[in-house]
Design a protein around this motif. Structure first.
Motif, PDB file in Angstrom:
ATOM      1  N   LEU A  95       0.841  -1.204   0.000  1.00 58.73           N
ATOM      2  CA  LEU A  95       0.000   0.000   0.000  1.00 58.73           C
ATOM      3  C   LEU A  95       0.875   1.253   0.000  1.00 58.73           C
ATOM      4  CD1 LEU A  95      -2.671  -1.304   2.513  1.00 58.73           C
ATOM      5  CD2 LEU A  95      -3.145  -0.608   0.147  1.00 58.73           C
ATOM      6  N   TYR A  99       1.035   3.981  -3.051  1.00 58.84           N
ATOM      7  CA  TYR A  99       0.376   5.284  -2.879  1.00 58.84           C
ATOM      8  C   TYR A  99       1.249   6.392  -2.298  1.00 58.84           C
ATOM      9  CZ  TYR A  99      -3.787   2.939  -4.386  1.00 58.84           C
ATOM     10  OH  TYR A  99      -4.688   2.254  -5.168  1.00 58.84           O
ATOM     11  N   ALA A 106       2.029  10.603   5.476  1.00 56.80           N
ATOM     12  CA  ALA A 106       1.132   9.539   5.959  1.00 56.80           C
ATOM     13  C   ALA A 106       0.991   9.719   7.465  1.00 56.80           C
ATOM     14  CB  ALA A 106       1.699   8.166   5.631  1.00 56.80           C
ATOM     15  N   THR A 120       6.207   3.865   5.414  1.00 54.12           N
ATOM     16  CA  THR A 120       6.098   5.247   4.916  1.00 54.12           C
ATOM     17  C   THR A 120       7.470   5.767   4.486  1.00 54.12           C
ATOM     18  OG1 THR A 120       4.199   5.708   6.344  1.00 54.12           O
ATOM     19  CG2 THR A 120       5.463   7.604   5.571  1.00 54.12           C
ATOM     20  N   LYS A 151      -1.509  11.669   2.043  1.00 56.49           N
ATOM     21  CA  LYS A 151      -1.977  10.698   1.053  1.00 56.49           C
ATOM     22  C   LYS A 151      -2.611   9.466   1.704  1.00 56.49           C
ATOM     23  CE  LYS A 151      -0.821  12.531  -2.890  1.00 56.49           C
ATOM     24  NZ  LYS A 151       0.556  12.458  -3.396  1.00 56.49           N
ATOM     25  N   LEU A 152      -2.252   9.221   2.982  1.00 54.18           N
ATOM     26  CA  LEU A 152      -2.661   7.948   3.571  1.00 54.18           C
ATOM     27  C   LEU A 152      -2.799   8.093   5.086  1.00 54.18           C
ATOM     28  CD1 LEU A 152      -0.950   4.591   2.516  1.00 54.18           C
ATOM     29  CD2 LEU A 152      -1.422   5.054   4.907  1.00 54.18           C
ATOM     30  N   TRP A 154      -2.948   5.514   8.449  1.00 52.75           N
ATOM     31  CA  TRP A 154      -2.848   4.161   9.000  1.00 52.75           C
ATOM     32  C   TRP A 154      -3.636   4.107  10.306  1.00 52.75           C
ATOM     33  CZ3 TRP A 154      -0.081   1.204   5.706  1.00 52.75           C
ATOM     34  CH2 TRP A 154       1.035   1.719   5.053  1.00 52.75           C
ATOM     35  N   LEU A 183      -6.099   7.720   1.214  1.00 49.10           N
ATOM     36  CA  LEU A 183      -6.351   6.295   1.451  1.00 49.10           C
ATOM     37  C   LEU A 183      -6.407   6.028   2.958  1.00 49.10           C
ATOM     38  CD1 LEU A 183      -6.488   3.287   0.607  1.00 49.10           C
ATOM     39  CD2 LEU A 183      -3.984   3.303   0.498  1.00 49.10           C
ATOM     40  N   VAL A 185      -6.300   3.152   5.662  1.00 53.50           N
ATOM     41  CA  VAL A 185      -5.946   1.740   5.840  1.00 53.50           C
ATOM     42  C   VAL A 185      -6.424   1.293   7.219  1.00 53.50           C
ATOM     43  CG1 VAL A 185      -4.071   0.051   5.941  1.00 53.50           C
ATOM     44  CG2 VAL A 185      -3.910   2.013   4.373  1.00 53.50           C
ATOM     45  N   ASN A 211     -11.879   4.282  -1.447  1.00 53.65           N
ATOM     46  CA  ASN A 211     -10.653   4.851  -0.895  1.00 53.65           C
ATOM     47  C   ASN A 211     -10.289   4.259   0.470  1.00 53.65           C
ATOM     48  OD1 ASN A 211     -12.775   5.962   0.485  1.00 53.65           O
ATOM     49  ND2 ASN A 211     -12.496   8.039  -0.333  1.00 53.65           N
ATOM     50  N   THR A 212     -10.832   3.098   0.791  1.00 57.26           N
ATOM     51  CA  THR A 212     -10.588   2.484   2.096  1.00 57.26           C
ATOM     52  C   THR A 212     -10.270   1.005   1.903  1.00 57.26           C
ATOM     53  OG1 THR A 212     -12.234   3.983   3.036  1.00 57.26           O
ATOM     54  CG2 THR A 212     -11.589   2.100   4.396  1.00 57.26           C
TER      55      THR A 212
END
Ligand SMILES: *Cc1c(COP(=O)(O)O)cnc(C)c1O
Length: 364
Positions: A95, A99, A106, A120, A151-152, A154, A183, A185, A211-212
């Motif tokens: 991931l 991404y 992130a 990351t 962008k992400l 966690w 995104l 996660v 997006n998940t």
């Protein structure tokens, strides 16, 4: 002198340090430092693993089809939206690799799982830490940490090493207030242990957004940590992107077949869940009686907080327990220098830890 130079970010990574696996003492050792199940895998999984030894010369089927289909049957999911990996760690890295790029951000929470910052930074991206409240993820703090470069996000729910979880309403609010291109996660490694009415692992959210993703593992309740096997459920667009970078044979046949058998043995899972619940409550209460604070856990481990007084610190407790063959997890690199994490063990191991801590606290 000229020599190969790693990409930006790589040498800033503090290497992952696993929990101690030995005590350096003679006699019996109880490893309660890596959240492995004390009950082992289903005997049927062991049988399937052994049977796979008859064809080790063949490459695995490259898409883990039989396992994706078994997961699909168990959870009511479309197998085409599942990706299997060599542990969910591999999937978390897929991931990040897919991404995150140089300069992207992130977000993870203060005591988030250590694989997140590593994945990351391995991609030149930046870790942004959202503060927790009471050792629990805080949706407002995560949202506040969002910038145009995010962008992400966690989110382990329940989280390791704290054991805390956030209700699904909070996850829903997080998703709806995060920008749609970010995104989310949802790492549901411990979801198999949660028995709370307000908890969901995220299956429905994944099914209804693009997006998940949700990741799961066979390393915990299924007892197959050594085989390295985990999976992700995601929207078609994300599954398609990840399948382009996934190694063609990233999951071994013995792992795949053992996982299928483990999934089918629901009696073994029920037994593990009941054992964990019973002893998690018992440990929380008994350790609490010693004057130590235990964070309420929804997972298969507890977080024990120690005083700062000389002779009574987490370091002192760790040394005291280790000498008795009781291996817990020190958490300095999780920003929890005053706590130890203990995996729920066998009845014998649990009683030994409580007896040792009683002595350590001078309560005998
Ligand atoms: C144990 C754990 C995993 C699972 O890792 P595997 O690579 O599947 O063994 C994932 N996330 C968290 C938070 C964990 O503690």
């Amino acid at each position: 002198m000229s020599r190969p130079v790693p990409k930006p970010g790589i040498l800033d990574i503090a290497p992952y340090t696993p929990g101690k696996s030995g005590a350096g003492v003679s006699g019996r050792v109880f490893k309660l430092s890596a959240n492995e199940t004390p009950l082992g895998p289903s005997p049927k999984a062991i049988e399937a693993y052994k049977a796979a030894a008859d064809s080790l010369e063949d490459y695995p089927e490259g898409t883990s089809r039989v396992l994706r289909e078994a997961i699909g049957r168990t959870f009511g999911l479309d197998p085409d939206r599942i990706i299997c990996g060599a542990g969910s760690d591999e999937i978390l890295n897929f991931l990040a690799h897919t991404y995150l790029g140089v300069g992207d951000e992130a977000i993870h929470t203060t005591h988030g799982f250590l694989v997140y910052p590593i994945a990351t930074m391995a991609n030149g991206a930046i870790n942004v830490i959202a503060p927790e409240k009471n050792f629990t993820a805080d949706v407002d703090a995560i949202l506040k940490a969002v910038t145009p470069r995010t962008k992400l996000v966690w989110l382990a729910n329940p989280n390791n090493p704290t054991g805390t979880y956030i209700p699904f309403d909070a996850v829903k609010r997080l998703r709806s207030e995060l920008p749609p291109h970010v995104l989310l996660v949802l790492d549901a490694a411990y979801s198999d242990y949660v028995s709370k009415n307000d908890y969901e692992s995220g299956i429905e959210m994944v099914a209804t957004t693009d997006n998940t993703v949700m990741t799961r593992t066979f390393s915990k309740i299924f007892g197959l940590a050594s085989l390295r096997i985990g999976w992700m459920y995601g929207p078609a667009n994300i599954v398609d992107a990840i399948n382009r970078i996934r190694g063609p044979f990233n999951v071994s046949t013995p792992a795949m077949l053992a996982a299928v058998a483990a999934l089918e043995d629901t009696a073994h899972q029920d037994m593990s869940r009941a054992h964990t619940e019973k002893w998690r409550s018992w440990l929380t209460e008994e350790v609490g009686k010693l004057g130590l604070t235990v964070t309420a856990s929804a997972a298969n481990f507890i977080l024990i907080h120690f005083p700062l007084d000389k002779g009574k610190t987490a370091d002192d407790a760790d040394a005291f327990l280790t000498k008795r063959g009781l291996i817990l997890r020190a958490l300095k690199n999780y920003r929890l220098p005053h706590a130890l994490r203990m995996t729920v063990g066998t009845e014998e191991a649990n009683r030994l830890v409580v007896a040792a801590l009683t002595e350590f606290m001078g309560k005998t």
